[in-house]
Motif scaffolding. Sequence first.
Motif, PDB file in Angstrom:
ATOM      1  N   PHE A 162     -46.963 -22.588   0.859  1.00  0.00           N
ATOM      2  CA  PHE A 162     -47.063 -23.343  -0.390  1.00  0.00           C
ATOM      3  C   PHE A 162     -48.513 -23.770  -0.598  1.00  0.00           C
ATOM      4  CE2 PHE A 162     -45.883 -26.162   3.047  1.00  0.00           C
ATOM      5  CZ  PHE A 162     -46.734 -27.245   2.912  1.00  0.00           C
ATOM      6  N   LYS A 163     -48.793 -24.280  -1.787  1.00  0.00           N
ATOM      7  CA  LYS A 163     -50.143 -24.755  -2.097  1.00  0.00           C
ATOM      8  C   LYS A 163     -50.153 -26.278  -2.068  1.00  0.00           C
ATOM      9  CE  LYS A 163     -52.746 -21.370  -4.477  1.00  0.00           C
ATOM     10  NZ  LYS A 163     -53.761 -21.168  -5.465  1.00  0.00           N
ATOM     11  N   GLU A 164     -51.220 -26.805  -1.494  1.00  0.00           N
ATOM     12  CA  GLU A 164     -51.427 -28.252  -1.431  1.00  0.00           C
ATOM     13  C   GLU A 164     -52.892 -28.520  -1.725  1.00  0.00           C
ATOM     14  OE1 GLU A 164     -51.610 -30.696   2.429  1.00  0.00           O
ATOM     15  OE2 GLU A 164     -49.545 -30.943   1.699  1.00  0.00           O
ATOM     16  N   GLU A 165     -53.166 -29.234  -2.790  1.00  0.00           N
ATOM     17  CA  GLU A 165     -54.536 -29.540  -3.196  1.00  0.00           C
ATOM     18  C   GLU A 165     -55.388 -28.276  -3.301  1.00  0.00           C
ATOM     19  OE1 GLU A 165     -56.070 -32.450  -0.520  1.00  0.00           O
ATOM     20  OE2 GLU A 165     -54.491 -33.896  -0.987  1.00  0.00           O
ATOM     21  N   ASN A 166     -54.852 -27.275  -3.967  1.00  0.00           N
ATOM     22  CA  ASN A 166     -55.541 -26.009  -4.222  1.00  0.00           C
ATOM     23  C   ASN A 166     -55.827 -25.200  -2.954  1.00  0.00           C
ATOM     24  OD1 ASN A 166     -55.980 -24.565  -6.497  1.00  0.00           O
ATOM     25  ND2 ASN A 166     -58.022 -25.366  -6.905  1.00  0.00           N
ATOM     26  N   GLN A 167     -55.157 -25.518  -1.865  1.00  0.00           N
ATOM     27  CA  GLN A 167     -55.292 -24.778  -0.610  1.00  0.00           C
ATOM     28  C   GLN A 167     -53.922 -24.187  -0.245  1.00  0.00           C
ATOM     29  OE1 GLN A 167     -57.933 -24.280   1.518  1.00  0.00           O
ATOM     30  NE2 GLN A 167     -59.333 -25.259   0.084  1.00  0.00           N
ATOM     31  N   VAL A 168     -53.925 -22.991   0.296  1.00  0.00           N
ATOM     32  CA  VAL A 168     -52.689 -22.392   0.781  1.00  0.00           C
ATOM     33  C   VAL A 168     -52.366 -23.005   2.139  1.00  0.00           C
ATOM     34  CG1 VAL A 168     -51.588 -20.256   1.540  1.00  0.00           C
ATOM     35  CG2 VAL A 168     -53.065 -20.250  -0.468  1.00  0.00           C
ATOM     36  N   VAL A 169     -51.143 -23.493   2.274  1.00  0.00           N
ATOM     37  CA  VAL A 169     -50.690 -24.096   3.522  1.00  0.00           C
ATOM     38  C   VAL A 169     -49.531 -23.257   4.057  1.00  0.00           C
ATOM     39  CG1 VAL A 169     -49.688 -26.138   4.600  1.00  0.00           C
ATOM     40  CG2 VAL A 169     -51.380 -26.397   2.786  1.00  0.00           C
ATOM     41  N   VAL A 170     -49.628 -22.912   5.319  1.00  0.00           N
ATOM     42  CA  VAL A 170     -48.562 -22.186   6.002  1.00  0.00           C
ATOM     43  C   VAL A 170     -47.979 -23.144   7.040  1.00  0.00           C
ATOM     44  CG1 VAL A 170     -47.971 -20.151   7.354  1.00  0.00           C
ATOM     45  CG2 VAL A 170     -49.825 -20.027   5.687  1.00  0.00           C
ATOM     46  N   SER A 206     -43.097 -28.025  15.449  1.00  0.00           N
ATOM     47  CA  SER A 206     -43.460 -27.864  14.045  1.00  0.00           C
ATOM     48  C   SER A 206     -44.980 -27.929  13.928  1.00  0.00           C
ATOM     49  CB  SER A 206     -42.821 -28.949  13.177  1.00  0.00           C
ATOM     50  OG  SER A 206     -43.326 -30.218  13.512  1.00  0.00           O
ATOM     51  N   GLY A 207     -45.480 -27.370  12.853  1.00  0.00           N
ATOM     52  CA  GLY A 207     -46.915 -27.384  12.633  1.00  0.00           C
ATOM     53  C   GLY A 207     -47.247 -26.751  11.300  1.00  0.00           C
ATOM     54  N   SER A 208     -48.483 -26.851  10.911  1.00  0.00           N
ATOM     55  CA  SER A 208     -48.924 -26.221   9.685  1.00  0.00           C
ATOM     56  C   SER A 208     -50.435 -25.986   9.759  1.00  0.00           C
ATOM     57  CB  SER A 208     -48.573 -27.077   8.471  1.00  0.00           C
ATOM     58  OG  SER A 208     -49.432 -28.169   8.359  1.00  0.00           O
ATOM     59  N   SER A 209     -50.924 -25.286   8.749  1.00  0.00           N
ATOM     60  CA  SER A 209     -52.353 -25.006   8.692  1.00  0.00           C
ATOM     61  C   SER A 209     -53.090 -26.064   7.893  1.00  0.00           C
ATOM     62  CB  SER A 209     -52.568 -23.635   8.040  1.00  0.00           C
ATOM     63  OG  SER A 209     -52.067 -23.654   6.715  1.00  0.00           O
ATOM     64  N   SER A 210     -52.409 -27.104   7.475  1.00  0.00           N
ATOM     65  CA  SER A 210     -53.003 -28.170   6.685  1.00  0.00           C
ATOM     66  C   SER A 210     -54.106 -28.867   7.468  1.00  0.00           C
ATOM     67  CB  SER A 210     -51.915 -29.178   6.302  1.00  0.00           C
ATOM     68  OG  SER A 210     -52.486 -30.306   5.689  1.00  0.00           O
ATOM     69  N   ALA A 211     -55.118 -29.348   6.766  1.00  0.00           N
ATOM     70  CA  ALA A 211     -56.241 -30.043   7.415  1.00  0.00           C
ATOM     71  C   ALA A 211     -55.785 -31.324   8.089  1.00  0.00           C
ATOM     72  CB  ALA A 211     -57.318 -30.357   6.390  1.00  0.00           C
ATOM     73  N   ARG A 212     -54.768 -31.985   7.538  1.00  0.00           N
ATOM     74  CA  ARG A 212     -54.301 -33.235   8.141  1.00  0.00           C
ATOM     75  C   ARG A 212     -53.494 -32.999   9.410  1.00  0.00           C
ATOM     76  NH1 ARG A 212     -49.863 -34.667   3.606  1.00  0.00           N
ATOM     77  NH2 ARG A 212     -48.444 -33.011   4.179  1.00  0.00           N
ATOM     78  N   ASP A 213     -53.024 -31.764   9.642  1.00  0.00           N
ATOM     79  CA  ASP A 213     -52.291 -31.437  10.853  1.00  0.00           C
ATOM     80  C   ASP A 213     -53.187 -30.855  11.943  1.00  0.00           C
ATOM     81  OD1 ASP A 213     -49.915 -32.295   9.864  1.00  0.00           O
ATOM     82  OD2 ASP A 213     -49.195 -30.309   9.277  1.00  0.00           O
TER      83      ASP A 213
END
Length: 123
Positions: free
Chosen positions: A84-92, A113-120
């Motif tokens: 999905f997209k979050e703040e114009n970034q693709v997050v997996v 669990s995990g993601s590619s988000s900067a906050r994770d």
Amino acid sequence: MTIKRQRGLALSALLLWGIAIGLVAILVIRVLPDVIEYSKIRHAVKAVASESSGKTVAEIRHAFGQYAEVEHIKTLGPADLDVFKEENQVVVAFAYERRIPLAGNVSLLIEFSGSSSARDSGQ
């Protein structure tokens, strides 16, 4: 006349320490492969997300499938990813459970669990 006191470990204490160390070692041996695979999955997800600009969801999942094949990841497939997209970034993102049998009908359930988000990124 000086009396010297014996110092050391009694046999019963040695046995208790041996049992405790053995149980911890068994737990580590059973859990470590799943933790290593989780680390491989996180690395693959971050790599796929960093290369995902301009790609479709199907292309992102296919890229993860290629990483999974190279890294021998069997727990998580490309269809299990949330893209999905979050703040114009693709997050997996991903989430899965592993049940690790310990002894008899006792098992350990770990939720990964995990993601590619900067906050994770600090996980």
